[in-house]
Scaffold this active site. Sequence first.
Site, PDB file in Angstrom:
ATOM      1  N   ASN A   9      11.821 -83.657  54.644  1.00  0.00           N
ATOM      2  CA  ASN A   9      10.469 -83.798  54.089  1.00  0.00           C
ATOM      3  C   ASN A   9      10.612 -84.047  52.587  1.00  0.00           C
ATOM      4  O   ASN A   9      10.822 -83.117  51.820  1.00  0.00           O
ATOM      5  CB  ASN A   9       9.661 -82.518  54.360  1.00  0.00           C
ATOM      6  N   LYS A  11       8.397 -84.876  50.586  1.00  0.00           N
ATOM      7  CA  LYS A  11       7.149 -84.570  49.846  1.00  0.00           C
ATOM      8  C   LYS A  11       6.816 -85.744  48.921  1.00  0.00           C
ATOM      9  O   LYS A  11       6.997 -86.899  49.314  1.00  0.00           O
ATOM     10  CB  LYS A  11       7.284 -83.260  49.073  1.00  0.00           C
ATOM     11  N   HIS A  90       1.139 -78.733  57.176  1.00  0.00           N
ATOM     12  CA  HIS A  90       2.077 -78.170  56.195  1.00  0.00           C
ATOM     13  C   HIS A  90       1.317 -77.215  55.281  1.00  0.00           C
ATOM     14  O   HIS A  90       0.162 -77.472  54.932  1.00  0.00           O
ATOM     15  CB  HIS A  90       2.729 -79.304  55.386  1.00  0.00           C
ATOM     16  N   GLU A  92       1.428 -76.733  52.232  1.00  0.00           N
ATOM     17  CA  GLU A  92       0.915 -77.344  50.990  1.00  0.00           C
ATOM     18  C   GLU A  92      -0.409 -78.058  51.262  1.00  0.00           C
ATOM     19  O   GLU A  92      -1.313 -78.057  50.424  1.00  0.00           O
ATOM     20  CB  GLU A  92       1.967 -78.294  50.388  1.00  0.00           C
ATOM     21  N   GLU A 161       7.295 -72.266  59.273  1.00  0.00           N
ATOM     22  CA  GLU A 161       7.613 -72.318  57.844  1.00  0.00           C
ATOM     23  C   GLU A 161       6.877 -71.191  57.118  1.00  0.00           C
ATOM     24  O   GLU A 161       5.715 -71.369  56.711  1.00  0.00           O
ATOM     25  CB  GLU A 161       7.159 -73.657  57.259  1.00  0.00           C
ATOM     26  N   GLY A 167      10.241 -73.730  49.175  1.00  0.00           N
ATOM     27  CA  GLY A 167      10.489 -74.127  47.788  1.00  0.00           C
ATOM     28  C   GLY A 167      10.768 -72.958  46.861  1.00  0.00           C
ATOM     29  O   GLY A 167      10.745 -73.111  45.641  1.00  0.00           O
ATOM     30  N   SER A 206      13.448 -73.227  52.395  1.00  0.00           N
ATOM     31  CA  SER A 206      14.657 -73.043  51.594  1.00  0.00           C
ATOM     32  C   SER A 206      15.940 -73.096  52.419  1.00  0.00           C
ATOM     33  O   SER A 206      16.879 -72.330  52.172  1.00  0.00           O
ATOM     34  CB  SER A 206      14.569 -71.734  50.788  1.00  0.00           C
TER      35      SER A 206
HETATM   36  C1  PEP Z   1       9.023 -77.859  53.277  1.00  0.00           C
HETATM   37  O1  PEP Z   1       8.362 -78.290  52.357  1.00  0.00           O
HETATM   38  O2  PEP Z   1       8.682 -78.124  54.438  1.00  0.00           O
HETATM   39  C2  PEP Z   1      10.182 -77.043  52.979  1.00  0.00           C
HETATM   40  C3  PEP Z   1      10.730 -76.376  53.939  1.00  0.00           C
HETATM   41  O3  PEP Z   1      10.620 -77.049  51.668  1.00  0.00           O
HETATM   42  P1  PEP Z   1      11.947 -76.315  51.102  1.00  0.00           P
HETATM   43  O4  PEP Z   1      13.068 -76.635  52.036  1.00  0.00           O
HETATM   44  O5  PEP Z   1      12.121 -76.880  49.742  1.00  0.00           O
HETATM   45  O6  PEP Z   1      11.646 -74.849  51.092  1.00  0.00           O
END
Ligand code: PEP
Length: 250
Positions: A9, A11, A90, A92, A161, A167, A206
């Site tokens: 992803n 983003k 997601h 976000e 998630e 993040g 992460s």
């Molecule tokens: C994500 O945005 O779906 C995500 C898992 O980000 P990160 O791996 O940076 O935590």
Amino acid sequence: MSNRYLIANWKMNLPPEGITAYLKAVATEPAGNVRVLIAPPFPYIDNIAGETKLGVAAQNCADREKAALTGEVAPSMISDCGARFVILGHSERRNLFGESDTLIARKLAAAIAVGLTPILCIGEELRIREAGQVATFLAAQIRAASEAGLDSVPEIVVAYEPVWAIGTGRNASGIMVADTVAHIREAMERFWPARFKDAPLLYGGSVTPDNVDDLETNGRIDGYLCGGASLDSGKFRSILRGMQRPSATP
Ligand code: PEP
């Protein structure tokens, strides 16, 4: 057994090494039974889908096909550009753009109607975990998705998630993930058509080359949705390699 997935992803970013170099590097890594998908920002989908054999996902779509919706992208447009998957829900989008469970169910329905495979993200905030309400919270997100009429979708992918892990550099441990996905599977069995009780269930938050072994050994999951680490082909390939090691969850 479900398909295994590794999803990048991006983003609102592009890989610093350049798209072509990145795609070449990732495509040369043996993937075994793992389906590798790239989820770039909308304007890059068309070119990437033409340039690579890797799968392509959009990061979002509109909840309908036709309307005067400035700035939105219809699901069929995503499909026309060569993406076969779309990430929906997601955190976000939920938190920064105010997307509700109801809107996400409508987006799921719109995506399914044009044959896109949804990658549905669910996950709790830290306060929910600290209050011991994770199972109830995630079950409500799963139940809300059933409003999309999942009967007609051939496959749906779920990404667990936890919001506090996205993040932040703070990932859930493999054991914590296994415990939580057991609750998610119960909810999928309860609220979704029977064939989805074994739908691919990914973890995101992460994930890095350093924690993939623990997640693989203990997590009881079918792959990963990666944000930050996916922007570097070396790290992303290393996660993919981690998924091929014998310790991986059967
Ligand atoms: C994500 O945005 O779906 C995500 C898992 O980000 P990160 O791996 O940076 O935590």
